[in-house]
Design a protein around this motif. Structure first.
Motif, PDB file in Angstrom:
ATOM      1  N   ARG A   1     -48.710 -23.332 -36.774  1.00 52.24           N
ATOM      2  CA  ARG A   1     -47.627 -23.740 -37.671  1.00 52.24           C
ATOM      3  C   ARG A   1     -47.623 -25.257 -37.867  1.00 52.24           C
ATOM      4  NH1 ARG A   1     -45.052 -20.449 -33.962  1.00 52.24           N
ATOM      5  NH2 ARG A   1     -43.683 -22.117 -33.227  1.00 52.24           N
TER       6      ARG A   1
ATOM      7  N   HIS B   1     -39.610 -22.531 -30.675  1.00 52.70           N
ATOM      8  CA  HIS B   1     -38.512 -22.746 -31.625  1.00 52.70           C
ATOM      9  C   HIS B   1     -38.868 -23.743 -32.714  1.00 52.70           C
ATOM     10  CE1 HIS B   1     -35.455 -20.447 -29.373  1.00 52.70           C
ATOM     11  NE2 HIS B   1     -36.158 -20.829 -28.317  1.00 52.70           N
TER      12      HIS B   1
ATOM     13  N   ARG C   1     -40.045 -24.193 -36.012  1.00 47.31           N
ATOM     14  CA  ARG C   1     -40.274 -23.466 -37.269  1.00 47.31           C
ATOM     15  C   ARG C   1     -40.875 -22.079 -37.040  1.00 47.31           C
ATOM     16  NH1 ARG C   1     -42.278 -28.120 -41.622  1.00 47.31           N
ATOM     17  NH2 ARG C   1     -40.625 -29.613 -41.142  1.00 47.31           N
ATOM     18  N   PRO C   2     -40.225 -21.262 -36.207  1.00 47.38           N
ATOM     19  CA  PRO C   2     -40.799 -19.950 -35.894  1.00 47.38           C
ATOM     20  C   PRO C   2     -40.883 -19.061 -37.136  1.00 47.38           C
ATOM     21  CG  PRO C   2     -38.529 -20.068 -35.137  1.00 47.38           C
ATOM     22  CD  PRO C   2     -38.900 -21.456 -35.590  1.00 47.38           C
ATOM     23  N   GLU C   3     -41.924 -18.255 -37.180  1.00 51.73           N
ATOM     24  CA  GLU C   3     -42.102 -17.329 -38.293  1.00 51.73           C
ATOM     25  C   GLU C   3     -41.491 -15.975 -37.984  1.00 51.73           C
ATOM     26  OE1 GLU C   3     -46.303 -17.581 -38.610  1.00 51.73           O
ATOM     27  OE2 GLU C   3     -46.252 -19.461 -39.762  1.00 51.73           O
ATOM     28  N   GLU C   4     -41.060 -15.822 -36.743  1.00 52.15           N
ATOM     29  CA  GLU C   4     -40.337 -14.625 -36.312  1.00 52.15           C
ATOM     30  C   GLU C   4     -39.427 -15.044 -35.184  1.00 52.15           C
ATOM     31  OE1 GLU C   4     -43.762 -12.959 -33.275  1.00 52.15           O
ATOM     32  OE2 GLU C   4     -43.670 -12.173 -35.322  1.00 52.15           O
ATOM     33  N   ASP C   5     -38.565 -14.133 -34.740  1.00 50.65           N
ATOM     34  CA  ASP C   5     -37.655 -14.484 -33.662  1.00 50.65           C
ATOM     35  C   ASP C   5     -38.445 -14.867 -32.419  1.00 50.65           C
ATOM     36  OD1 ASP C   5     -35.453 -14.004 -35.195  1.00 50.65           O
ATOM     37  OD2 ASP C   5     -35.187 -11.944 -34.515  1.00 50.65           O
TER      38      ASP C   5
ATOM     39  N   ASP D   1     -39.733 -15.197 -28.660  1.00 47.01           N
ATOM     40  CA  ASP D   1     -39.849 -14.167 -27.641  1.00 47.01           C
ATOM     41  C   ASP D   1     -38.588 -14.143 -26.773  1.00 47.01           C
ATOM     42  OD1 ASP D   1     -42.569 -13.249 -25.416  1.00 47.01           O
ATOM     43  OD2 ASP D   1     -40.533 -12.479 -25.552  1.00 47.01           O
TER      44      ASP D   1
END
Length: 267
Positions: free
Chosen positions: A62, A242, A244-248, A250
């Protein structure tokens, strides 16, 4: 790909090596039983260590796309480690096929794999130079054979600085590199912290030390000193999971690595 630097030294397979332990955490095959043994020992102490390796790798993806999206076309990755696909050049050249990427490492295991794995686009350039991050001026001199340092460069120091203590010149290393880069260049950095899980990190550092590897954990404030004079991209200095995560992120637990991207301002 092109390669420059000293000839590869003999690879020591009798002692664990952090790059090979990291490869084992990522599920790679370029490691030896001694590395797996240390990796398993660390994972038994800190079950989040393999998750941290995977989260750090995802952060690299990212954080590489971010400068590329800003128009940066040159990338200098220091402390490359064992290539694991997708590599940084594949990420950068997927955004801008003409990107020029220089990988730097002083580890003899890296060139043993680099020529087979680091193949870029026909439009771009992918090169490897063997040099020590603790000699930043030598790194810059060799990188300048491929990169135009008068134009913006994304400097990546991914999971490198926790192997360099402050008293060993960590801040001088970063400052020398950043000062040599053009305005609009970016510093992409991730490094270990004990802010989230101090006891687990302490035990992990002790396990690495028993294997002959020294690690340094830094606080949020201490990591911030590497970005002095730079403009931090949102969301600033945060756990790599955290950024710019592309999903929640872990939910299994915190990731004890800070990550951030700073831009060298035009002012």
């Amino acid at each position: 790909m092109t390669g420059t630097g000293a000839a590869a030294q003999e690879i020591d397979t009798t002692r664990p090596h952090p790059a090979r332990v990291y490869d084992w955490f990522l599920g790679g095959k370029d490691n030896y039983p001694v590395d797996e043994e240390l990796g398993r020992r660390i994972a038994a102490i800190d079950g989040g260590a393999p998750r941290a390796a995977l989260a750090n790798r995802a952060f690299m993806h990212r954080a590489t796309r971010a400068p590329a999206a800003r128009g940066v076309r040159q990338f200098l990755d220091i402390g490359t480690g064992i290539p694991t696909e997708p590599n940084l050049h594949q990420i950068a050249q997927s955004v801008t096929p003409g990107a020029r990427v220089v990988y730097v490492d002083n580890d003899p295991i890296v060139p043993a794999h680099a020529s087979a794995l680091l193949r870029g686009t026909p439009e771009g350039v992918t090169a490897y130079v063997q040099a020590d991050a603790r000699e930043p001026r030598a790194v810059l001199d060799r990188a300048a054979a491929v990169l135009d340092l008068d134009r913006p460069v994304a400097l990546s120091l991914i999971a490198l600085l926790h192997f360099v203590a402050d008293e060993d010149g960590a801040h001088d290393l970063v400052a020398t590199l950043v000062d040599a880069l053009a305005l609009g260049s970016c510093l992409v950095l991730s490094t270990m912290t004990a802010d989230f899980e101090p006891e687990n990190v302490r035990r992990g550092i002790a396990a690495y030390a028993a294997g002959g590897v020294t690690l340094v954990a830094r606080s949020h404030t201490e990591v911030g000193t590497f970005f002095e004079g730079l403009d931090l991209l949102e969301p600033g200095i945060v756990s790599v999971a955290h950024w710019r995560p592309e999903e929640d992120p872990d939910p299994a637990g915190p990731i004890s690595l800070y990550g951030a991207v700073g831009v060298k301002p035009a002012r």
